[in-house]
Design a protein around this motif. Structure first.
Motif, PDB file in Angstrom:
ATOM      1  N   SER A   1    -107.572 -13.531 -18.985  1.00 20.92           N
ATOM      2  CA  SER A   1    -107.766 -13.473 -20.436  1.00 20.92           C
ATOM      3  C   SER A   1    -106.439 -13.562 -21.173  1.00 20.92           C
ATOM      4  O   SER A   1    -106.331 -14.220 -22.214  1.00 20.92           O
ATOM      5  CB  SER A   1    -108.481 -12.167 -20.815  1.00 20.92           C
ATOM      6  N   LEU A   2    -105.418 -12.907 -20.626  1.00 24.03           N
ATOM      7  CA  LEU A   2    -104.100 -12.928 -21.259  1.00 24.03           C
ATOM      8  C   LEU A   2    -103.490 -14.326 -21.246  1.00 24.03           C
ATOM      9  O   LEU A   2    -102.920 -14.784 -22.255  1.00 24.03           O
ATOM     10  CB  LEU A   2    -103.171 -11.941 -20.551  1.00 24.03           C
ATOM     11  N   VAL A   3    -103.592 -15.005 -20.108  1.00 20.91           N
ATOM     12  CA  VAL A   3    -103.036 -16.346 -20.011  1.00 20.91           C
ATOM     13  C   VAL A   3    -103.690 -17.272 -21.038  1.00 20.91           C
ATOM     14  O   VAL A   3    -103.013 -18.078 -21.694  1.00 20.91           O
ATOM     15  CB  VAL A   3    -103.213 -16.915 -18.587  1.00 20.91           C
ATOM     16  N   LEU A   4    -105.000 -17.158 -21.206  1.00 19.06           N
ATOM     17  CA  LEU A   4    -105.682 -17.984 -22.203  1.00 19.06           C
ATOM     18  C   LEU A   4    -105.177 -17.697 -23.607  1.00 19.06           C
ATOM     19  O   LEU A   4    -105.077 -18.604 -24.445  1.00 19.06           O
ATOM     20  CB  LEU A   4    -107.194 -17.749 -22.125  1.00 19.06           C
ATOM     21  N   GLN A   5    -104.858 -16.440 -23.875  1.00 14.01           N
ATOM     22  CA  GLN A   5    -104.289 -16.090 -25.187  1.00 14.01           C
ATOM     23  C   GLN A   5    -102.895 -16.690 -25.351  1.00 14.01           C
ATOM     24  O   GLN A   5    -102.551 -17.236 -26.395  1.00 14.01           O
ATOM     25  CB  GLN A   5    -104.220 -14.566 -25.335  1.00 14.01           C
ATOM     26  N   ILE A   6    -102.067 -16.595 -24.306  1.00 15.23           N
ATOM     27  CA  ILE A   6    -100.677 -17.058 -24.386  1.00 15.23           C
ATOM     28  C   ILE A   6    -100.595 -18.564 -24.601  1.00 15.23           C
ATOM     29  O   ILE A   6     -99.719 -19.054 -25.310  1.00 15.23           O
ATOM     30  CB  ILE A   6     -99.911 -16.651 -23.106  1.00 15.23           C
ATOM     31  N   ILE A   7    -101.504 -19.292 -23.995  1.00 11.62           N
ATOM     32  CA  ILE A   7    -101.474 -20.757 -24.084  1.00 11.62           C
ATOM     33  C   ILE A   7    -101.449 -21.231 -25.542  1.00 11.62           C
ATOM     34  O   ILE A   7    -100.799 -22.225 -25.874  1.00 11.62           O
ATOM     35  CB  ILE A   7    -102.683 -21.358 -23.345  1.00 11.62           C
ATOM     36  N   PHE A   8    -102.128 -20.515 -26.413  1.00 12.66           N
ATOM     37  CA  PHE A   8    -102.252 -20.958 -27.805  1.00 12.66           C
ATOM     38  C   PHE A   8    -101.241 -20.291 -28.737  1.00 12.66           C
ATOM     39  O   PHE A   8    -101.329 -20.441 -29.954  1.00 12.66           O
ATOM     40  CB  PHE A   8    -103.684 -20.679 -28.295  1.00 12.66           C
ATOM     41  N   LEU A   9    -100.275 -19.567 -28.175  1.00  9.41           N
ATOM     42  CA  LEU A   9     -99.249 -18.929 -29.001  1.00  9.41           C
ATOM     43  C   LEU A   9     -98.108 -19.885 -29.316  1.00  9.41           C
ATOM     44  O   LEU A   9     -97.793 -20.784 -28.540  1.00  9.41           O
ATOM     45  CB  LEU A   9     -98.684 -17.698 -28.291  1.00  9.41           C
ATOM     46  N   GLU A  10     -97.485 -19.656 -30.455  1.00  5.28           N
ATOM     47  CA  GLU A  10     -96.241 -20.337 -30.772  1.00  5.28           C
ATOM     48  C   GLU A  10     -95.119 -19.721 -29.932  1.00  5.28           C
ATOM     49  O   GLU A  10     -95.212 -18.566 -29.489  1.00  5.28           O
ATOM     50  CB  GLU A  10     -95.911 -20.180 -32.261  1.00  5.28           C
ATOM     51  N   LYS A  11     -94.057 -20.488 -29.734  1.00  6.46           N
ATOM     52  CA  LYS A  11     -92.939 -20.008 -28.925  1.00  6.46           C
ATOM     53  C   LYS A  11     -92.365 -18.715 -29.503  1.00  6.46           C
ATOM     54  O   LYS A  11     -91.980 -17.808 -28.754  1.00  6.46           O
ATOM     55  CB  LYS A  11     -91.858 -21.079 -28.847  1.00  6.46           C
TER      56      LYS A  11
END
Length: 219
Positions: free
Chosen positions: A168-178
């Protein structure tokens, strides 16, 4: 909503068995629609918590929502179990503690709760707050495993939950800005370092890193 007549039946079960936790049969609009897998004939009349976790490990499909559990208040208080301050995902850590620390449980075979989905709830939250919430849940799970002397069955159960939260965390991180990824790292560098090692162990970084180089930079 609660089903008609369920509370009267619950009171009788509580009086008869005095369990730490009651696992109730529930339905919901989202998939999976039921938790019938927790009422397998091999465990439904067995109050041994170890057998319940063994069954969950076998099917790799544990309880993640708190509304499936009716929990004795004194049990929560004596074990200092409470929700952590995350925006989403807090159910997963809360329920994990309950299932690992309970001494006994009972099954409420009748349906007692139906969960409806509503648009715009926190369950659909994404962005920095979503990522940080799962990061907080993950860290608490790791600490919980480290500070307790659990059986191999319980350790396996916790590892399964950690892996699920990582996904779940990885899916959240994918869509984050740098910038948000860097902010997560600054919030708790030690926490993110431990997460990075776990990701590498599960080969998640390599999988996502090929097409998402910024994730590797943030980690």
């Amino acid at each position: 909503y609660l089903y008609d007549g369920c509370l009267k039946s619950l009171w009788k079960l509580i009086d008869d068995s005095l369990p730490d936790v009651i696992i109730g049969r529930t339905y919901k609009e989202a998939l999976p629609h039921t938790n019938d897998y927790l009422f397998d004939k091999c465990i439904v009349n067995n109050r041994n918590s170890g057998q319940l976790l063994k069954h969950m490990n076998k099917i790799n499909y544990p309880i993640v929502n708190c509304w499936s559990c009716i929990v004795k208040a004194e049990f929560l208080k004596s074990n200092n179990i409470r929700f952590i301050g995350s925006t989403i995902g807090e159910d997963q850590y809360f329920v994990m503690q309950i299932l690992c620390l309970m001494k006994n449980y009972a099954s409420f075979n009748s349906v007692f709760y139906y969960h409806r989905n509503r648009a715009g709830t926190l369950a659909s939250l994404t962005g920095y707050l979503g990522a940080y919430s799962y990061l907080a849940v993950l860290m608490n799970m790791m600490v919980f495993k480290r500070i307790n002397q659990f059986s191999l069955e319980k350790k396996q159960f916790i590892d399964n939950r950690i892996e699920s939260v990582l996904g779940s965390l990885v899916l959240q991180i994918i869509f984050l800005e740098k910038e948000d990824i860097s902010k997560l790292s600054i919030e708790d560098d030690l926490l993110f370092g431990e997460l990075r090692n776990k990701l590498m162990e599960l080969k998640i970084i390599k999988k996502w890193g090929e097409s998402n180089h910024e994730i590797l930079v943030g980690l």
